[in-house]
Design a protein around this motif. Structure first.
Motif, PDB file in Angstrom:
ATOM      1  N   ILE A  57       0.810  -1.222   0.000  1.00 49.67           N
ATOM      2  CA  ILE A  57       0.000   0.000   0.000  1.00 49.67           C
ATOM      3  C   ILE A  57       0.841   1.271   0.000  1.00 49.67           C
ATOM      4  N   ARG A  58       2.123   1.163   0.280  1.00 49.02           N
ATOM      5  CA  ARG A  58       3.004   2.335   0.298  1.00 49.02           C
ATOM      6  C   ARG A  58       3.526   2.708  -1.077  1.00 49.02           C
ATOM      7  N   MET A  92      -1.827  10.268   2.875  1.00 51.00           N
ATOM      8  CA  MET A  92      -0.615   9.498   3.193  1.00 51.00           C
ATOM      9  C   MET A  92       0.575  10.056   2.407  1.00 51.00           C
ATOM     10  N   CYS A  93       0.378  10.243   1.108  1.00 50.54           N
ATOM     11  CA  CYS A  93       1.455  10.754   0.258  1.00 50.54           C
ATOM     12  C   CYS A  93       1.827  12.182   0.638  1.00 50.54           C
ATOM     13  N   ALA A  94       0.830  13.000   0.905  1.00 49.47           N
ATOM     14  CA  ALA A  94       1.093  14.387   1.291  1.00 49.47           C
ATOM     15  C   ALA A  94       1.917  14.445   2.574  1.00 49.47           C
ATOM     16  N   GLY A  95       1.678  13.514   3.500  1.00 52.32           N
ATOM     17  CA  GLY A  95       2.476  13.462   4.722  1.00 52.32           C
ATOM     18  C   GLY A  95       3.941  13.192   4.421  1.00 52.32           C
ATOM     19  N   ASN A 120     -14.321   6.863  -2.477  1.00 49.00           N
ATOM     20  CA  ASN A 120     -13.404   6.915  -1.332  1.00 49.00           C
ATOM     21  C   ASN A 120     -13.113   8.369  -0.996  1.00 49.00           C
ATOM     22  N   GLU A 121     -14.114   9.049  -0.540  1.00 53.17           N
ATOM     23  CA  GLU A 121     -13.990  10.483  -0.327  1.00 53.17           C
ATOM     24  C   GLU A 121     -13.012  10.807   0.798  1.00 53.17           C
ATOM     25  N   SER A 122     -12.059  11.661   0.489  1.00 54.58           N
ATOM     26  CA  SER A 122     -11.121  12.163   1.472  1.00 54.58           C
ATOM     27  C   SER A 122     -11.479  13.610   1.771  1.00 54.58           C
ATOM     28  N   HIS A 123     -11.599  13.922   3.016  1.00 52.36           N
ATOM     29  CA  HIS A 123     -11.929  15.297   3.402  1.00 52.36           C
ATOM     30  C   HIS A 123     -10.668  16.119   3.665  1.00 52.36           C
ATOM     31  N   ILE A 124      -9.511  15.499   3.451  1.00 47.48           N
ATOM     32  CA  ILE A 124      -8.248  16.187   3.675  1.00 47.48           C
ATOM     33  C   ILE A 124      -7.579  16.413   2.327  1.00 47.48           C
ATOM     34  N   ARG A 125      -7.437  17.664   1.960  1.00 50.26           N
ATOM     35  CA  ARG A 125      -6.781  18.010   0.695  1.00 50.26           C
ATOM     36  C   ARG A 125      -5.273  18.114   0.924  1.00 50.26           C
ATOM     37  N   SER A 126      -4.499  17.824  -0.108  1.00 52.65           N
ATOM     38  CA  SER A 126      -3.043  17.876   0.023  1.00 52.65           C
ATOM     39  C   SER A 126      -2.568  19.274   0.395  1.00 52.65           C
ATOM     40  N   ALA A 127      -3.236  20.297  -0.098  1.00 50.92           N
ATOM     41  CA  ALA A 127      -2.835  21.674   0.244  1.00 50.92           C
ATOM     42  C   ALA A 127      -2.951  21.924   1.743  1.00 50.92           C
TER      43      ALA A 127
END
Length: 159
Positions: A57-58, A92-95, A120-127
């Motif tokens: 998964i990484r 995960m990638c943004a981290g 698979n909605e993510s509420h955290i945007r990379s910005a």
């Protein structure tokens, strides 16, 4: 808006390479994600998604490029780099990218669009994750990026 230090970069050419890598991932049996890392307007590293074919998964391209860049370049050098990615990085990638401290990230398809067709909605945007570390800009060549996702089969319509 792209940081002025990167204004002269060949943004569309670099994004086309990231999109090419996304297509290569699909041809191999992985999901349609690809990224390139650019310094001095030259691609220095390339990655495509290997999550399915390696059962890891990484192996998102953004996270793996961040890992490789941290092993190869110092923080000042990484601050002079731009990551072009076919799709806005997941949290995960943004981290990982926050740790790497790239100067800028430019994406083709936004995470809001990914949520629309994967569910698979993510509420955290990379910005939000990269705020204060890395400038995030996009979409760039959005129609071409969306087409790859449609061809992959999880996006029913480009309407």
């Amino acid at each position: 808006m792209i940081d002025t230090q990167f204004d002269s970069f060949a943004h569309e050419a670099h994004m086309r390479e990231a999109l090419k890598l996304a297509r290569e991932a699909v041809a191999r049996g992985d999901e349609p994600f690809g990224s390139v890392l650019v310094r001095d307007d030259t691609i220095i590293m390339r990655e495509s998604n290997h999550e399915i074919t390696t059962s890891d998964i990484r192996r998102h391209p953004e996270l793996h490029l961040a890992y490789r860049a941290c092993r190869t370049y110092d923080s000042d050098e990484r601050a002079e780099m731009v990551m072009y990615t076919s799709t806005e990085p997941c949290p995960m990638c943004a981290g990982g990218m926050m740790t790497a401290g790239f100067g800028s990230t430019i994406y083709s398809v936004g995470s809001d669009e990914i949520a629309e067709f994967t569910g698979n909605e993510s509420h955290i945007r990379s910005a939000d994750v990269l705020d204060g570390t890395t400038e995030v800009a996009g979409p760039l060549l959005n129609d071409k990026g969306r087409q790859i996702h449609q061809e992959y089969g999880w996006w029913p319509s480009l309407n």
